[in-house]
Design an enzyme around this catalytic site. Structure first.
Site, PDB file in Angstrom:
ATOM      1  N   GLY A 288       0.764  -1.242   0.000  1.00 30.07           N
ATOM      2  CA  GLY A 288       0.000   0.000   0.000  1.00 30.07           C
ATOM      3  C   GLY A 288       0.794   1.289   0.000  1.00 30.07           C
ATOM      4  N   GLU A 330       3.814  -6.781   1.598  1.00 32.38           N
ATOM      5  CA  GLU A 330       3.561  -7.099   0.186  1.00 32.38           C
ATOM      6  C   GLU A 330       3.526  -5.860  -0.696  1.00 32.38           C
ATOM      7  OE1 GLU A 330       0.558 -10.918   0.559  1.00 32.38           O
ATOM      8  OE2 GLU A 330      -0.267  -8.905   0.629  1.00 32.38           O
ATOM      9  N   PRO A 331       4.630  -5.174  -0.867  1.00 33.36           N
ATOM     10  CA  PRO A 331       4.612  -3.990  -1.727  1.00 33.36           C
ATOM     11  C   PRO A 331       4.490  -4.363  -3.201  1.00 33.36           C
ATOM     12  CG  PRO A 331       6.851  -4.484  -1.011  1.00 33.36           C
ATOM     13  CD  PRO A 331       5.949  -5.443  -0.276  1.00 33.36           C
ATOM     14  N   ARG A 333       3.154  -1.505  -5.966  1.00 32.36           N
ATOM     15  CA  ARG A 333       3.409  -0.224  -6.615  1.00 32.36           C
ATOM     16  C   ARG A 333       4.767   0.375  -6.242  1.00 32.36           C
ATOM     17  NH1 ARG A 333      -0.826   3.063  -8.080  1.00 32.36           N
ATOM     18  NH2 ARG A 333      -2.141   1.883  -6.651  1.00 32.36           N
ATOM     19  N   TYR A 374      -9.003   5.791 -12.584  1.00 32.10           N
ATOM     20  CA  TYR A 374      -8.856   6.404 -11.250  1.00 32.10           C
ATOM     21  C   TYR A 374      -8.599   7.909 -11.305  1.00 32.10           C
ATOM     22  CZ  TYR A 374      -7.349   1.537 -10.175  1.00 32.10           C
ATOM     23  OH  TYR A 374      -7.225   0.187 -10.060  1.00 32.10           O
ATOM     24  N   CYS A 401     -11.129   5.087 -28.967  1.00 31.30           N
ATOM     25  CA  CYS A 401     -12.421   5.696 -29.242  1.00 31.30           C
ATOM     26  C   CYS A 401     -13.192   5.941 -27.958  1.00 31.30           C
ATOM     27  CB  CYS A 401     -13.212   4.803 -30.184  1.00 31.30           C
ATOM     28  SG  CYS A 401     -12.349   4.603 -31.737  1.00 31.30           S
ATOM     29  N   GLU A 402     -12.669   6.816 -27.139  1.00 29.95           N
ATOM     30  CA  GLU A 402     -13.282   7.232 -25.882  1.00 29.95           C
ATOM     31  C   GLU A 402     -12.829   8.663 -25.658  1.00 29.95           C
ATOM     32  OE1 GLU A 402     -14.974   5.762 -23.208  1.00 29.95           O
ATOM     33  OE2 GLU A 402     -15.199   3.862 -24.278  1.00 29.95           O
ATOM     34  N   TYR A 430       0.791  -1.330 -12.492  1.00 29.00           N
ATOM     35  CA  TYR A 430      -0.621  -1.239 -12.881  1.00 29.00           C
ATOM     36  C   TYR A 430      -0.805  -0.558 -14.230  1.00 29.00           C
ATOM     37  CZ  TYR A 430      -0.941  -2.503  -7.971  1.00 29.00           C
ATOM     38  OH  TYR A 430      -0.777  -3.127  -6.760  1.00 29.00           O
TER      39      TYR A 430
HETATM   40  C1  LIG Z   1      -2.679  -5.026  -4.370  1.00 23.04           C
HETATM   41  C2  LIG Z   1      -2.223  -5.751  -3.174  1.00 23.04           C
HETATM   42  C3  LIG Z   1      -0.952  -5.516  -2.672  1.00 23.04           C
HETATM   43  C4  LIG Z   1      -0.019  -4.474  -3.231  1.00 23.04           C
HETATM   44  O1  LIG Z   1      -0.507  -3.188  -3.078  1.00 23.04           O
HETATM   45  P1  LIG Z   1       0.432  -1.939  -3.496  1.00 23.04           P
HETATM   46  O2  LIG Z   1      -0.409  -0.771  -3.156  1.00 23.04           O
HETATM   47  O3  LIG Z   1       0.679  -2.065  -4.946  1.00 23.04           O
HETATM   48  O4  LIG Z   1       1.655  -2.022  -2.674  1.00 23.04           O
HETATM   49  C5  LIG Z   1      -0.542  -6.281  -1.610  1.00 23.04           C
HETATM   50  N1  LIG Z   1      -1.326  -7.233  -1.061  1.00 23.04           N
HETATM   51  C6  LIG Z   1      -2.566  -7.489  -1.534  1.00 23.04           C
HETATM   52  C7  LIG Z   1      -3.368  -8.539  -0.913  1.00 23.04           C
HETATM   53  C8  LIG Z   1      -3.053  -6.757  -2.594  1.00 23.04           C
HETATM   54  O5  LIG Z   1      -4.286  -6.998  -3.044  1.00 23.04           O
END
Ligand SMILES: *Cc1c(COP(=O)(O)O)cnc(C)c1O
Length: 480
Positions: A288, A330-331, A333, A374, A401-402, A430
């Site tokens: 996140g 779990e990074p 982005r 977004y 075409c948008e 992404y």
């Molecule tokens: C999308 C997601 C992430 C990664 O999120 P980022 O904002 O890209 O770091 C990690 N864990 C889970 C379960 C996710 O769905």
């Protein structure tokens, strides 16, 4: 501290760098004038290896972007190896420095899944999270050790679960159907099935509504009210081994407090799980951390984020008398976004007097669906004249075409002509993974750049590739 990452940056180019609230480098609105924060790639607008050649043309990884455009065609995803490795090292080292127990960063591969990225991330000692059979196969074939992979998903198929079990991949249980399917297929696999349990932590954070997952109205994970009954149920499943607990609160987050709060919620759940007899050695706090897309974005550094998480988990466990779990994060982005630059060619132009000038590029929402999805903002420059003074304000439009297929509006650029190469920064996460073939436009190639060399790591699709899965029934064919 984080050691310097190999970088081709010249002293004259700060490479779209970071602002520093604590006396760090300061970004001006002119990206090429600022300093690089190589220790935390997510705080820069451009890859950390960005530089200018003697004619002030943009280079990434020692490669001239306009040469890459000429040699590999446009649109082209350019991925900088030094930036990706730098971000992996930043997470790894920050975890080791700020957490007293074992730890592992898992790359959330939905951000950008390929064999090459998997191989790079694996070589930096990270693990990986996958959400589908496709991401899981990519991880396995890219050389990620199965014991460093977890399988997520709020609606996993039986085939996906079987693939995970047959490779000994940990499954993050999201709902009762997961448990039902797993108990049915577990007997065919030797040894206990390694599981983590995902629940919704009920934490609000300020990010786009579509990418918030931690508040209670979420499709992901067990509701916290269900947690005790799932844990009791699992205690009676001899086939299951509960490795730990997982929660993820959202994406592109600039605040640290939500993850501090999350530590307490997870520690409460950990205390409950251990009291019911589960070993539960792992706590996974999800991903996140946000990144800088435009110069006004000011995300925390990887080091600040990891330190906040590690400190909060440590004290939450101490307060509850819990032995320190292994800390997983779990990074997605913040690991890959800044490594990516998309290179386009300028095509047509339309000026509506006193209103707007559209400059169209040869890609758009099919290679970067984030603006239309977004309302995301980006930073762009002309690859061969990044330092030339702006003389016009334009809307950079895609070719789909948008009407909403606009990558950037209000973009100040020097005069542009057809054929000019435009570089859009921070497109490593992404973009390719959320891309589409809308309007039957083939997907771009990806080149990995490092030390002046470029390797194609994903080939460009050709229009004929898009016909591969079409079937024309004989009775409809006028060719027969
Ligand atoms: C999308 C997601 C992430 C990664 O999120 P980022 O904002 O890209 O770091 C990690 N864990 C889970 C379960 C996710 O769905």
């Amino acid at each position: 501290m984080v050691p310097p990452v190999p970088s081709a940056a010249t002293p004259t180019l700060g490479a779209l760098g970071a602002t520093g609230p604590e006396g760090g480098p300061t970004a001006s609105g002119r990206p090429y004038e600022s300093e690089v924060d190589a220790s935390s790639p997510n705080r820069n607008l451009a890859p950390i290896s960005t530089s200018l050649d003697s004619q002030d043309r943009l280079m990434v990884g020692g490669c001239l972007l306009s040469d890459l455009a000429r040699d590999y065609g446009t649109p082209l995803y350019v991925l900088d190896e030094a930036t990706l490795r730098g971000a992996c090292r930043a997470y790894r080292q920050a975890l080791e420095e700020s957490y007293g127990g074992p730890c592992l960063a898992l790359y959330a591969s939905k951000a950008n899944s390929s064999l090459a990225i998997t191989a790079l991330v694996a070589s930096e000692g990270l693990g990986l999270d996958a959400v589908s059979a496709g991401e899981l196969l990519t991880a396995l074939q890219g050389g990620m050790p199965p014991d460093r992979i977890v399988l997520h998903g709020n609606n996993k198929s039986r085939q996906e679960l079987e693939l995970a079990l047959s490779h000994g991949v940990t499954v993050v249980v999201d709902n009762w159907l997961d448990l039902e399917l797993l108990s049915a297929i577990a007997p065919a696999h030797p040894g206990p099935v390694r599981l983590m349990l995902r629940f919704t932590p009920g934490i609000e954070c300020h990010t786009h509504e579509y990418i918030r997952t931690g508040h209670l109205d979420s499709k992901f994970g067990f509701d916290p009210d269900q947690l005790e009954s799932v844990l009791r149920h699992l205690a009676g499943c001899s086939w299951a081994w509960l490795d730990g607990l997982h929660a993820h609160i959202g994406s592109q987050i600039f605040e640290l407090q939500p993850h501090r709060d999350l530590a307490g919620v997870l520690a409460d759940a950990l205390a409950l799980a251990r009291s019911l007899g589960h070993p539960c050695s792992d706590l996974n706090v999800g991903g996140g951390l946000g990144i800088r897309y435009v110069s006004s974005d000011d995300p925390p550094s990887i080091q600040q984020w990891v330190a906040a998480v590690a400190t909060a988990v440590t004290s939450a466990c101490a307060e509850r008398g819990l032995a320190l779990p292994r800390l997983l994060c779990e990074p997605g982005r913040s690991l890959v976004a800044t490594a990516g630059v998309t290179v386009y060619s300028v095509g047509s132009r339309k000026t509506i007097p006193d209103l707007r000038t559209y400059v169209a590029i040869d890609g758009g929402m099919s290679d970067n669906p984030r603006p239309i999805t977004y309302q995301s903002r980006y930073t762009a420059v002309l690859a061969d004249r990044p330092t030339a003074p702006a003389t016009q304000t334009i809307t950079l439009a895609g070719k789909h075409c948008e009407s909403g297929d606009v990558l950037l509006s209000g973009l100040a650029l020097p005069e542009t002509t057809t054929g000019d190469v435009v570089a859009v920064f921070a497109t490593g996460a992404y973009n390719a993974s959320m891309g589409s073939n809308y309007n039957r436009i083939p997907r771009p190639a990806t080149v990995l750049v490092h030390g002046g060399m470029a390797d194609v790591v994903q080939k460009r699709e050709e229009p004929v590739d898009l016909l591969r899965y079409d079937v024309l029934p004989h009775r409809l064919s006028r060719l027969n």
